[in-house]
Design a protein around this motif. Structure first.
Motif, PDB file in Angstrom:
ATOM      1  N   PRO A   1       0.803  -1.229   0.000  1.00  0.00           N
ATOM      2  CA  PRO A   1       0.000   0.000   0.000  1.00  0.00           C
ATOM      3  C   PRO A   1       0.830   1.271   0.000  1.00  0.00           C
ATOM      4  O   PRO A   1       0.277   2.362  -0.169  1.00  0.00           O
ATOM      5  CB  PRO A   1      -0.814  -0.116   1.299  1.00  0.00           C
ATOM      6  N   ASP A   2       2.147   1.164   0.179  1.00  0.00           N
ATOM      7  CA  ASP A   2       3.015   2.341   0.167  1.00  0.00           C
ATOM      8  C   ASP A   2       3.561   2.657  -1.222  1.00  0.00           C
ATOM      9  O   ASP A   2       4.377   3.569  -1.371  1.00  0.00           O
ATOM     10  CB  ASP A   2       4.187   2.151   1.133  1.00  0.00           C
ATOM     11  N   ARG A   3       3.132   1.894  -2.231  1.00  0.00           N
ATOM     12  CA  ARG A   3       3.618   2.123  -3.588  1.00  0.00           C
ATOM     13  C   ARG A   3       2.433   2.286  -4.536  1.00  0.00           C
ATOM     14  O   ARG A   3       1.597   1.384  -4.674  1.00  0.00           O
ATOM     15  CB  ARG A   3       4.500   0.959  -4.062  1.00  0.00           C
ATOM     16  N   SER A   4       2.375   3.424  -5.192  1.00  0.00           N
ATOM     17  CA  SER A   4       1.292   3.680  -6.131  1.00  0.00           C
ATOM     18  C   SER A   4       1.631   4.923  -6.942  1.00  0.00           C
ATOM     19  O   SER A   4       2.224   5.872  -6.406  1.00  0.00           O
ATOM     20  CB  SER A   4      -0.030   3.894  -5.384  1.00  0.00           C
ATOM     21  N   PRO A   5       1.275   4.950  -8.224  1.00  0.00           N
ATOM     22  CA  PRO A   5       1.512   6.157  -9.016  1.00  0.00           C
ATOM     23  C   PRO A   5       0.836   7.364  -8.383  1.00  0.00           C
ATOM     24  O   PRO A   5      -0.318   7.297  -7.955  1.00  0.00           O
ATOM     25  CB  PRO A   5       0.893   5.820 -10.373  1.00  0.00           C
ATOM     26  N   GLY A   6       1.549   8.465  -8.321  1.00  0.00           N
ATOM     27  CA  GLY A   6       1.022   9.683  -7.732  1.00  0.00           C
ATOM     28  C   GLY A   6       1.319   9.840  -6.265  1.00  0.00           C
ATOM     29  O   GLY A   6       1.083  10.919  -5.693  1.00  0.00           O
ATOM     30  N   PHE A   7       1.831   8.781  -5.603  1.00  0.00           N
ATOM     31  CA  PHE A   7       2.217   8.915  -4.207  1.00  0.00           C
ATOM     32  C   PHE A   7       3.441   9.816  -4.082  1.00  0.00           C
ATOM     33  O   PHE A   7       4.254   9.914  -5.008  1.00  0.00           O
ATOM     34  CB  PHE A   7       2.548   7.548  -3.609  1.00  0.00           C
ATOM     35  N   ASP A   8       3.580  10.479  -2.937  1.00  0.00           N
ATOM     36  CA  ASP A   8       4.811  11.201  -2.638  1.00  0.00           C
ATOM     37  C   ASP A   8       5.903  10.199  -2.285  1.00  0.00           C
ATOM     38  O   ASP A   8       5.644   9.182  -1.644  1.00  0.00           O
ATOM     39  CB  ASP A   8       4.614  12.165  -1.469  1.00  0.00           C
ATOM     40  N   GLU A   9       7.106  10.526  -2.697  1.00  0.00           N
ATOM     41  CA  GLU A   9       8.242   9.676  -2.378  1.00  0.00           C
ATOM     42  C   GLU A   9       8.638   9.872  -0.917  1.00  0.00           C
ATOM     43  O   GLU A   9       8.850  11.005  -0.466  1.00  0.00           O
ATOM     44  CB  GLU A   9       9.428  10.022  -3.282  1.00  0.00           C
ATOM     45  N   ILE A  10       8.660   8.783  -0.158  1.00  0.00           N
ATOM     46  CA  ILE A  10       9.199   8.814   1.194  1.00  0.00           C
ATOM     47  C   ILE A  10      10.704   8.647   1.072  1.00  0.00           C
ATOM     48  O   ILE A  10      11.187   7.685   0.476  1.00  0.00           O
ATOM     49  CB  ILE A  10       8.580   7.713   2.074  1.00  0.00           C
ATOM     50  N   CYS A  11      11.426   9.562   1.661  1.00  0.00           N
ATOM     51  CA  CYS A  11      12.804   9.764   1.228  1.00  0.00           C
ATOM     52  C   CYS A  11      13.836   8.820   1.830  1.00  0.00           C
ATOM     53  O   CYS A  11      14.962   8.794   1.383  1.00  0.00           O
ATOM     54  CB  CYS A  11      13.215  11.200   1.511  1.00  0.00           C
ATOM     55  N   ASP A  12      13.514   8.072   2.829  1.00  0.00           N
ATOM     56  CA  ASP A  12      14.557   7.249   3.412  1.00  0.00           C
ATOM     57  C   ASP A  12      14.081   5.830   3.709  1.00  0.00           C
ATOM     58  O   ASP A  12      14.519   5.207   4.664  1.00  0.00           O
ATOM     59  CB  ASP A  12      15.108   7.895   4.690  1.00  0.00           C
ATOM     60  N   ASP A  13      13.165   5.311   2.867  1.00  0.00           N
ATOM     61  CA  ASP A  13      12.669   3.960   3.106  1.00  0.00           C
ATOM     62  C   ASP A  13      13.133   2.956   2.057  1.00  0.00           C
ATOM     63  O   ASP A  13      12.720   1.799   2.085  1.00  0.00           O
ATOM     64  CB  ASP A  13      11.137   3.957   3.161  1.00  0.00           C
TER      65      ASP A  13
END
Length: 596
Positions: free
Chosen positions: A106-118
């Motif tokens: 659920p943390d990956r989808s087009p249009g999501f903001d990039e979480i920078c350190d995961d």
């Protein structure tokens, strides 16, 4: 009774009313696949006919595995649970399989903001952390905006824009605005409205303020406290000359336009030699729903040949002249000796809905300045002048050497963060200038202490220590950024500059929360932005520097200054085009970096 039964014999009923003996007809639906759910045309009858049921919600009455509530099989083109579609979004992130790069995450989808350190490609563009401006060593890309100071407007050559920075949404349009030092045309401060993009200079300012402070290094800004309309601006001038040596906080209700000398709307002052305004904050410290101004007077008592720093409250609404001191007003006060008033913050530290006061005394109460720093907490509402000995909490930091220095340019700082997102506010303590090594090296440090703060008279040990060691005089400023990397925890920027005898341009280091252990900024920072010392084409004297000299001298963060909805980082570089050869000031520059 027998005739009534015979009359209903060809109309099966589900119930027989006891009082009347009459049957009640209902609608029954064919259940051809015997899954308990029907469909098709109903039959009216008192009882369910063979292979009929009361439900009409089966979406496929020829398949016993298809009915409301059935277990859905993903991606088979069949709507097993009759919700109107096949299961093609297993992770529930809003993107079907044919558009989602990973339908199990659920943390990956087009249009999501990039979480920078995961280490995850959150936005499904086949790049990890590519939209993260500050992650991964030296930050990629350039600033979204640069604001230059004006040239040849004062006696030497430039206005040193960015020496001070303060951010707030003054015009209440949802985007951050900036107040910055810009010594031009007799005006020391300029207000610039966001959003910021491209290049501009302070000649386009919407507001100008002629300041009175002699020691500009100690000017403080704060704004807010009014609902609706433009925010007022308060400028603290603790060491003004002449009659203002008591310290002064001036207030401007209307921030637009030109404000000449004495053009402020009201002024708050301390008593003689108090240095009132060395630090100022706004907040509802007395719990009446109106913002108050809290000001520090680190030289309180100096006129009586003692130094007992204090913090005092001017009750809101703050809109008129007043003399402010602890005793006549509520606050926190040292009884014998100390520098209380240079560094403090207000926040609800204990989750009781009331603002509390947390203050740092860099020197303990010893006349020779010896001893470790202490944090004092006065639990809100603060309605009387409290001696530090009677504070609700005192934390003596035994694992911290004193921040004090004979050459201390600025006092230490106290800020509140939530670096671990546990809901308990944490305290960031930073030493802005340090010096060790007998002239051969400098060390500057910052510390994070996990909240809630310890009980009275306990020792505090830092959850994290952040520092840097250089070859000469160094200066460190810390700025909480909010959640700039998108992981839900507060992040912190640290600006490190050397003084002008050096040609080092300066750098800004980012540490992402949660923080623990020890960090050396040059080695352990998650993101680094560096100034530039390459010659600038308009410099004619050897040693004249490109944008970047004193890069990181001032920082502002946590709000959106570009209008993209993400928190940004603003960096002051007052030494832009500073001429080392002639010691002439340059125009200075302010850089706005988008958080995304």
């Amino acid at each position: 009774m027998i005739l009534a039964l015979l009359a209903c014999h060809d109309k099966p009923a589900t119930s027989w009313p006891v009082d009347s003996g009459e049957c009640v007809e209902s609608a029954w639906y064919p259940d051809l696949d015997s899954d308990g759910f029907g469909a098709g045309l109903p039959v009216e009858s008192c009882r369910a006919p063979h292979d009929h049921v009361a439900s009409s919600t089966d979406c496929d009455d020829a398949d016993a595995s298809v009915f409301p509530g059935a277990e859905e099989a993903a991606y088979d083109g069949i709507d097993q649970d009759c919700d109107g579609s096949d299961l093609d979004d297993v992770d529930g992130d809003g993107s079907p399989l044919d558009a989602d790069c990973d339908d199990d995450d659920p943390d990956r989808s087009p249009g999501f903001d990039e979480i920078c350190d995961d280490a995850i490609d959150n936005d499904c563009d086949d790049e990890v952390d590519d939209d993260c401006q500050f992650f991964g060593g030296v930050a990629p890309g350039g600033p979204a905006a640069v604001i230059y100071g004006e040239v040849e407007t004062v006696e030497c050559c430039g206005s040193e824009a960015g020496y001070f920075l303060h951010g707030d949404d003054f015009n209440q349009d949802g985007v951050g605005d900036l107040v910055m030092w810009s010594e031009s045309d007799g005006t020391e401060f300029k207000l610039m409205y966001g959003p910021f993009s491209g290049e501009s200079d302070t000649s386009a300012a919407q507001g100008s303020f002629n300041d009175h402070a002699v020691y500009r290094d100690l000017v403080k800004f704060v704004s807010g406290g009014v609902d609706g309309g433009a925010l007022p601006l308060f400028i603290g001038e603790p060491y003004g000359a002449g009659e203002r040596n008591s310290g002064l906080v001036v207030g401007y209700n209307d921030v637009e336009g030109w404000h000449g000398t004495d053009g402020y709307d009201f002024a708050l002052s301390g008593r003689n030699l108090d240095a009132f305004g060395a630090h100022i904050v706004l907040g509802d410290i007395d719990g009446d729903g109106v913002s108050d101004l809290v000001g520090g007077s680190p030289h309180a008592g100096l006129s009586e040949d003692t130094l007992r720093g204090e913090i005092a409250v001017a009750f809101g609404p703050v809109d008129g002249d007043a003399v402010v001191s602890c005793g006549d007003s509520p606050g926190l006060r040292q009884g014998e000796y100390g520098d209380l008033g240079e560094a403090f913050a207000i926040r609800d530290l204990d989750a009781d809905g009331q603002v509390d006061l947390v203050a740092l005394a860099g020197q303990s109460q010893n006349a020779d300045g010896s001893g470790n720093p202490h944090l004092y907490v006065a639990t809100g509402p603060v309605t009387e002048c409290v001696l530090v000995e009677d504070a609700d909490s005192m934390v003596a930091f035994e694992d911290i050497s004193s921040f004090e220095s004979e050459y201390l340019e600025k006092p230490t700082a106290v800020q509140v963060v939530d670096h671990n997102s546990d809901g308990a506010p944490d305290v960031l303590v930073s030493g802005q200038v340090g010096f060790e090594g007998g002239g051969s090296g400098a060390e500057v440090r910052a510390y994070v202490f996990d909240g809630p703060l310890a009980d009275a008279s306990t020792s505090g040990h830092a959850a994290a220590t952040i520092g840097t060691v250089g070859d000469g005089w160094e200066r460190l400023v810390a700025e909480p950024l909010g959640d700039i990397d998108g992981d839900g925890m507060d992040d912190i920027a640290f600006g490190v500059t050397e003084y002008r005898e050096s040609d080092t341009a300066g750098a800004v280091y980012l540490i992402f929360g949660p923080l623990s252990g020890t960090y050396q900024l040059e080695e352990d920072a998650f993101g680094i932005l560096r100034g530039d010392v390459e010659p600038f084409e308009s410099c004619e004297t050897e040693g004249c520097e490109h944008p970047g000299s004193l890069f990181g001298w001032s920082l502002v963060g946590g709000d959106d200054y570009t209008g993209d909805g993400h928190p940004d980082l603003v960096i002051g570089s007052p030494g832009f085009e500073y001429d080392l050869g002639t010691n002439d000031k340059g125009p200075g520059a302010v850089y706005v970096y988008s958080g995304r």
